[in-house]
Design an enzyme around this catalytic site. Structure first.
Site, PDB file in Angstrom:
ATOM      1  N   ASN A  12     -35.785 -18.546   8.675  1.00  0.00           N
ATOM      2  CA  ASN A  12     -35.606 -17.245   9.321  1.00  0.00           C
ATOM      3  C   ASN A  12     -35.768 -16.173   8.245  1.00  0.00           C
ATOM      4  OD1 ASN A  12     -34.765 -14.961  10.648  1.00  0.00           O
ATOM      5  ND2 ASN A  12     -32.613 -15.561  10.763  1.00  0.00           N
TER       6      ASN A  12
ATOM      7  N   LYS B 288     -35.913 -13.066   8.548  1.00  0.00           N
ATOM      8  CA  LYS B 288     -35.203 -11.818   8.879  1.00  0.00           C
ATOM      9  C   LYS B 288     -36.133 -10.611   8.651  1.00  0.00           C
ATOM     10  CE  LYS B 288     -30.960 -14.141   7.624  1.00  0.00           C
ATOM     11  NZ  LYS B 288     -29.552 -14.050   7.374  1.00  0.00           N
TER      12      LYS B 288
ATOM     13  N   HIS C  19     -28.945 -15.091  17.327  1.00  0.00           N
ATOM     14  CA  HIS C  19     -28.502 -15.111  15.925  1.00  0.00           C
ATOM     15  C   HIS C  19     -27.302 -14.167  15.789  1.00  0.00           C
ATOM     16  CE1 HIS C  19     -28.480 -14.577  11.587  1.00  0.00           C
ATOM     17  NE2 HIS C  19     -29.213 -15.670  11.508  1.00  0.00           N
TER      18      HIS C  19
ATOM     19  N   GLU D  75     -26.576 -12.103  13.681  1.00  0.00           N
ATOM     20  CA  GLU D  75     -26.925 -10.735  13.290  1.00  0.00           C
ATOM     21  C   GLU D  75     -27.414  -9.910  14.475  1.00  0.00           C
ATOM     22  OE1 GLU D  75     -29.513 -11.658  10.007  1.00  0.00           O
ATOM     23  OE2 GLU D  75     -27.799 -12.410   8.876  1.00  0.00           O
TER      24      GLU D  75
ATOM     25  N   GLU E 145     -24.139 -21.869  13.290  1.00  0.00           N
ATOM     26  CA  GLU E 145     -24.160 -20.992  12.124  1.00  0.00           C
ATOM     27  C   GLU E 145     -22.833 -20.242  12.026  1.00  0.00           C
ATOM     28  OE1 GLU E 145     -28.404 -20.102  10.780  1.00  0.00           O
ATOM     29  OE2 GLU E 145     -27.780 -18.499  12.104  1.00  0.00           O
TER      30      GLU E 145
ATOM     31  N   GLY F 260     -25.648 -15.922   4.591  1.00  0.00           N
ATOM     32  CA  GLY F 260     -26.017 -14.945   3.568  1.00  0.00           C
ATOM     33  C   GLY F 260     -24.916 -14.671   2.564  1.00  0.00           C
TER      34      GLY F 260
ATOM     35  N   SER G 257     -26.139 -20.384   4.273  1.00  0.00           N
ATOM     36  CA  SER G 257     -26.230 -20.617   2.827  1.00  0.00           C
ATOM     37  C   SER G 257     -26.716 -22.016   2.465  1.00  0.00           C
ATOM     38  CB  SER G 257     -24.882 -20.311   2.146  1.00  0.00           C
ATOM     39  OG  SER G 257     -24.535 -18.949   2.349  1.00  0.00           O
TER      40      SER G 257
HETATM   41  C1  PEP Z   1     -29.761 -17.407   8.766  1.00  0.00           C
HETATM   42  O1  PEP Z   1     -30.492 -16.459   8.596  1.00  0.00           O
HETATM   43  O2  PEP Z   1     -29.678 -17.914   9.875  1.00  0.00           O
HETATM   44  C2  PEP Z   1     -29.018 -17.936   7.624  1.00  0.00           C
HETATM   45  C3  PEP Z   1     -28.305 -19.021   7.796  1.00  0.00           C
HETATM   46  O3  PEP Z   1     -29.107 -17.261   6.430  1.00  0.00           O
HETATM   47  P1  PEP Z   1     -28.724 -17.834   4.964  1.00  0.00           P
HETATM   48  O4  PEP Z   1     -29.405 -19.164   4.831  1.00  0.00           O
HETATM   49  O5  PEP Z   1     -29.233 -16.820   4.009  1.00  0.00           O
HETATM   50  O6  PEP Z   1     -27.232 -17.981   4.918  1.00  0.00           O
END
Ligand code: PEP
Length: 270
Positions: free
Chosen positions: A9, A11, A95, A97, A182, A188, A228
């Site tokens: 992803n 983003k 997601h 976000e 998630e 992040g 992460s």
């Molecule tokens: C994500 O964007 O879904 C995500 C898990 O980001 P990261 O791997 O940076 O934590």
């Protein structure tokens, strides 16, 4: 046997030049990997660029979000049909976000300003149904906030999100979906969820899917962990029985680190 998945992803990162460089790099490293399903989800402006880069590889393309209407006066939105026309087979939906936790931006504190795009369980479900009706496969996200985990509410929150995402979705459509667990506090932040705990929650998601549909359907569903995921922690996650892969943000933005994650996913299948 469920095929491992590694989905990147990107983003709101990468202009078209950067997207081409990154997609070319991932394709060079992992374009012919057969042991894992690899999905790139660039920003919408780079979908066609990335599609050209991956055209002769096994890598698949996904959107990061969509709206449920087919077309019309919805400034700034994208429909499933539009994503399909760019070559997408997948779309991330719900997601964290994009899930709204607040009534207005003013109610969000500084740390939570990313959560202002307003998706709710109901809109996530609507987007999922629209994606499936058009022929896109949703990567449907769920996960608890830190405060919810600290209050011991993780399972209750995640189970409710999972039941809501499948509301009114037929078994034959549900079979096409991927679910991503998630935990919001791990996205992040560099703070990965303990692999045993991530596996436990992914197992709980699978049990919920079995309750909604059937054990067979749940056994075939790919459930990913996101938060992460990095080359140095991916093997521990991929070794877990209920974790079928990763939805990856930061580590998908460098071709070599994403290639290492793909390699780990492919190895886990052997
Ligand atoms: C994500 O964007 O879904 C995500 C898990 O980001 P990261 O791997 O940076 O934590």
């Amino acid at each position: 046997m469920r095929k491992p998945v590694m989905a990147g992803n990107w983003k709101m990162n990468c202009d078209n030049e950067e997207a081409k460089e990154l997609a070319d790099g991932v394709t060079a490293h992992a374009g012919q990997v057969e042991g894992a399903l690899v999905i790139l989800c660039p920003p919408a402006t780079a979908l066609t660029t990335v599609q050209s880069s991956i055209a002769n590889s096994a890598i698949k393309l996904g959107g990061q979000n969509m709206f449920w209407e087919e077309d019309g006066a919805f400034t700034g939105e994208l429909s499933a049909k539009m994503l399909l026309s760019c070559g997408c087979e997948y779309v991330i939906i719900g997601h964290s976000e994009r899930r709204g936790r607040f009534g207005t931006m003013d109610e969000a504190d500084a740390d939570d300003l990313a959560a202002v795009f307003g998706d709710t369980d109901a809109t996530v479900n609507r987007k999922i149904k629209s994606a499936l009706a058009a022929g896109l496969k949703p990567i449907a996200c769920c996960g608890e906030l830190l405060a919810e985990r600290q209050a011991g509410r993780t399972d209750e929150v995640v189970e409710a999100q999972v039941r809501a995402m499948f509301d009114g979705v037929s078994a034959s459509d549900a079979e096409k979906m991927i679910v991503a667990y998630e935990p919001v506090w791990a996205i992040g932040t560099g703070e990965v969820c303990d692999a045993d705990e991530a596996d436990r929650v992914c197992g709980m998601i699978r049990a919920t899917v079995a309750d909604v549909y059937s054990q067979d359907l749940a056994d075939g569903m790919q459930v990913l962990y996101g938060g992460s995921v990095k080359p140095d922690n991916v093997d521990g996650l991929m070794a877990k029985p209920d974790i079928d892969g990763g939805l990856v943000g930061g580590a998908s933005l460098k071709a070599d680190s994403f290639a290492a994650l793909i390699e780990s996913a492919a190895q886990s299948a052997q």
